[in-house]
Design a protein around this motif. Structure first.
Motif, PDB file in Angstrom:
ATOM      1  N   CYS A 113      42.257  37.071  43.966  1.00 37.10           N
ATOM      2  CA  CYS A 113      40.968  36.550  44.419  1.00 37.10           C
ATOM      3  C   CYS A 113      40.946  36.563  45.940  1.00 37.10           C
ATOM      4  N   THR A 122      43.584  36.906  33.653  1.00 32.33           N
ATOM      5  CA  THR A 122      42.276  37.239  33.078  1.00 32.33           C
ATOM      6  C   THR A 122      41.492  35.997  32.702  1.00 32.33           C
ATOM      7  N   THR A 123      42.200  34.947  32.237  1.00 28.55           N
ATOM      8  CA  THR A 123      41.505  33.701  31.887  1.00 28.55           C
ATOM      9  C   THR A 123      40.944  33.028  33.139  1.00 28.55           C
ATOM     10  N   LEU A 125      40.056  34.498  35.731  1.00 25.63           N
ATOM     11  CA  LEU A 125      38.986  35.365  36.205  1.00 25.63           C
ATOM     12  C   LEU A 125      37.651  34.996  35.580  1.00 25.63           C
ATOM     13  N   SER A 126      37.678  34.611  34.323  1.00 29.32           N
ATOM     14  CA  SER A 126      36.440  34.257  33.634  1.00 29.32           C
ATOM     15  C   SER A 126      36.074  32.790  33.795  1.00 29.32           C
ATOM     16  N   ASP A 127      37.033  31.949  34.176  1.00 29.12           N
ATOM     17  CA  ASP A 127      36.760  30.514  34.292  1.00 29.12           C
ATOM     18  C   ASP A 127      36.334  30.109  35.698  1.00 29.12           C
ATOM     19  N   ASN A 128      37.272  30.122  36.639  1.00 27.88           N
ATOM     20  CA  ASN A 128      37.035  29.551  37.967  1.00 27.88           C
ATOM     21  C   ASN A 128      36.685  30.574  39.044  1.00 27.88           C
ATOM     22  N   HIS A 129      36.864  31.853  38.752  1.00 25.06           N
ATOM     23  CA  HIS A 129      36.689  32.862  39.797  1.00 25.06           C
ATOM     24  C   HIS A 129      35.644  33.909  39.408  1.00 25.06           C
ATOM     25  N   ALA A 130      34.723  33.529  38.531  1.00 23.01           N
ATOM     26  CA  ALA A 130      33.754  34.500  38.028  1.00 23.01           C
ATOM     27  C   ALA A 130      32.843  35.031  39.130  1.00 23.01           C
ATOM     28  N   THR A 131      32.485  34.161  40.076  1.00 21.98           N
ATOM     29  CA  THR A 131      31.569  34.571  41.154  1.00 21.98           C
ATOM     30  C   THR A 131      32.290  35.024  42.408  1.00 21.98           C
ATOM     31  N   THR A 134      37.089  39.587  43.310  1.00 23.20           N
ATOM     32  CA  THR A 134      38.450  39.773  42.803  1.00 23.20           C
ATOM     33  C   THR A 134      38.712  41.257  42.593  1.00 23.20           C
TER      34      THR A 134
END
Length: 542
Positions: A113, A122-123, A125-131, A134
């Motif tokens: 990130c 990957t988890t 990536l979809s939870d806390n770092h989606a916006t 990365t």
């Protein structure tokens, strides 16, 4: 033959690492034999050991990202034959695989990130770092290596320049010593010539005065001699007259000759004058004038010499300028209040530059395209300006520079030269820019200032205060000031009408300034402004 057999048997029982007889010999899967301590120490230093081996640890050939173990060739067979294990991801042997797992989700970290500067799975990536922005670890590593390679080249170049500069300074010092000795000798000869001339004129003048004095003295002595003779003659005649005057015999008085004055040889002589005082005053006045002129010239020469470049003073002043702490408003406030929408003007772009349809991205295509020429277009340097100019107020915009090998951004006056090579990016010429040049960040002042940053820039914020005379550049990710141009002169002066007998007056008028860009081969992108605050982002409505 016995000797040969003995030598052969010795080589069969000798460790190729310590070159001594085997101590606790072990064999590797490739069939070579070593001392257990020798091969263990060797692997501990340079190689990754197999986690599945019991006792002697053999060299690992692969690491499994799913099992989080490193395996030698023997223990790798299961991953090559078992259908379930074949699906596991194998990589080059790696130490400390636990450090490569996400502590929160127990998954292998595969992404980086850039917003939070951390590794994520990957988890995550979809939870806390989606916006957040990365990228895959391999991409980030490749970019970091490219950056480090560029930095290494730049450092080597700077090191070479520094060494050349040292030699240049040494040569200049030696040449300066030679020149100083030569000038000292010239000065000595010049002053010797001056003092010799002064002494010669003084001697000549004194001799001339003494000769005139001697002549005057000779003239006086001659006059005194003649006067004494005349005095003696007059005294003789006076005595004779006195005797005649006393006689009472008329006959004797009448028979005596009539008294007459003896002829004088000194009556018409010119008066004796002394010129010494007049000459002294003349000499004193002339010498005083020469001394005054000499002092003025020497004061000018000494001042010119003393005003030479003081390297230490200049270096200290530059260090003070570079290390000065600039207190600026919080970036969040600037983003919220002054964010504007900036687009590129394709009519100003050099023919090699490719501007996107929306006017938000530009890159250098390398080849010069056949575009109509106009007065606004740059025809030599690969520059492009923004459409929106500024002649008052404050603005802020952001530019993404990720992946660029070299670039320049900033503000320039509308009057910037757009044709030919007569362009100098300095405040004196109406340009306030920073850039990346061969891995080195630089503010284009005069002389340029090298910018020392903790990490490479990804997004740069540009803030302009027209009335305040300020152009500041921000590292958006770290919310820190990169560099600020202050006391900028955005106006220009034009002459007013005047009468022939009056001096030429000037009047300052406002000059428009425009966003300025020079991209590399990758896209230089004008991005929407987002407020950065405590790790959070929010779009700014414009």
């Amino acid at each position: 033959m016995a000797s040969a057999g003995s030598s052969l048997s010795n080589s069969e029982f000798t460790c190729s690492i310590c070159l001594d007889f085997f101590r606790e010999p072990v064999s590797t899967p490739c069939g070579h034999n070593f001392c257990q301590s020798c091969i263990t120490n060797c692997w501990n230093k340079d190689e990754v050991a197999c986690d599945a081996c019991i006792g002697i640890k053999f060299k690992a050939v692969k690491s499994c990202l799913i099992c989080l173990v490193s395996l030698c060739q023997t223990h790798l067979v299961a991953h090559q034959k078992d259908l379930d294990l074949k699906r596991h991801k194998l990589i080059k042997p790696m130490r400390n695989l636990e450090d490569h797992t996400c502590k929160e989700h127990n998954n292998m970290v595969e992404f980086f990130c850039r917003r939070d500067q951390t590794y994520v799975c990957t988890t995550c990536l979809s939870d806390n770092h989606a916006t957040h922005e990365t990228v895959h670890l391999e991409e980030e590593c490749a970019e970091r290596k490219a950056w480090q390679g560029t930095m290494k080249i730049q450092m080597d170049q700077r090191l070479c320049r520094k060494r050349l500069k040292v030699q240049e300074i040494k040569d200049a010092r030696e040449q300066g010593q030679k020149d100083t000795q030569r000038v000292k000798a010239d000065i000595g000869r010049a002053f010797y010539s001056l003092t010799s001339s002064l002494e010669s004129y003084k001697t000549k003048l004194v001799e001339l005065l003494e000769e005139k004095q001697r002549a005057a003295e000779r003239q006086a002595d001659d006059a005194i001699k003649h006067l004494h003779l005349e005095i003696a003659e007059l005294q003789k005649r006076s005595t004779e007259l006195e005797e005649l005057f006393k006689t009472e015999d008329p006959l004797q008085l009448l028979q005596s000759p009539s008294p007459v004055f003896p002829p004088s040889h000194t009556e018409g002589w010119p008066p004796i004058r002394h010129h010494s005082l007049q000459h002294v005053e003349t000499v004193k006045s002339a010498v005083a004038k020469l001394v005054k002129m000499f002092r003025l010239e020497m004061d000018r020469v000494i001042n010119d010499v003393s005003q030479g470049d003081d390297w230490e003073e200049m270096a200290a002043k530059r260090r003070k300028t570079c290390s000065r702490k600039m207190e600026k408003p919080l970036l969040e406030n600037i983003q919220r209040k002054y964010a504007v929408d900036v687009t590129l003007d394709p009519e100003t772009a050099h023919p090699c530059l490719i501007v996107s349809q929306d006017g938000k991205q530009v890159r250098d295509g390398g080849a010069k395209r056949n575009l109509p020429d106009n007065l606004k277009r740059f025809d030599f340097f690969h520059f492009v300006l923004g459409k929106e100019g500024l002649s008052s107020g404050r603005i802020y915009y952001e530019v993404k520079v990720t992946g660029q090998v070299g670039w320049e951004i900033g503000l320039v006056r509308e009057s910037i030269c757009r044709k030919g090579v007569n362009v100098s990016l300095s405040p004196k010429n109406g340009c306030w820019t920073i850039g990346l040049y061969w891995g080195c960040y630089q503010a284009n002042t005069n002389p340029p200032v090298t910018l020392t940053l903790m990490q490479m820039l990804r997004k740069v914020g540009v803030f302009v205060d027209y009335e305040g005379g300020e152009v500041s550049f921000y590292d958006v990710e770290n919310r820190a000031v990169i560099y600020s141009f202050t006391s900028c002169s955005f106006t220009k002066k034009i002459p007013l009408e005047r009468s022939p007998l009056q001096p030429l007056p000037v009047s300052p008028i406002k000059s428009r300034i425009y966003p300025f860009f020079r991209p590399g081969t990758k896209d230089l992108q004008i991005t929407p402004v987002s407020c950065t605050r405590r790790g959070k982002e929010a779009d700014v409505k414009k």
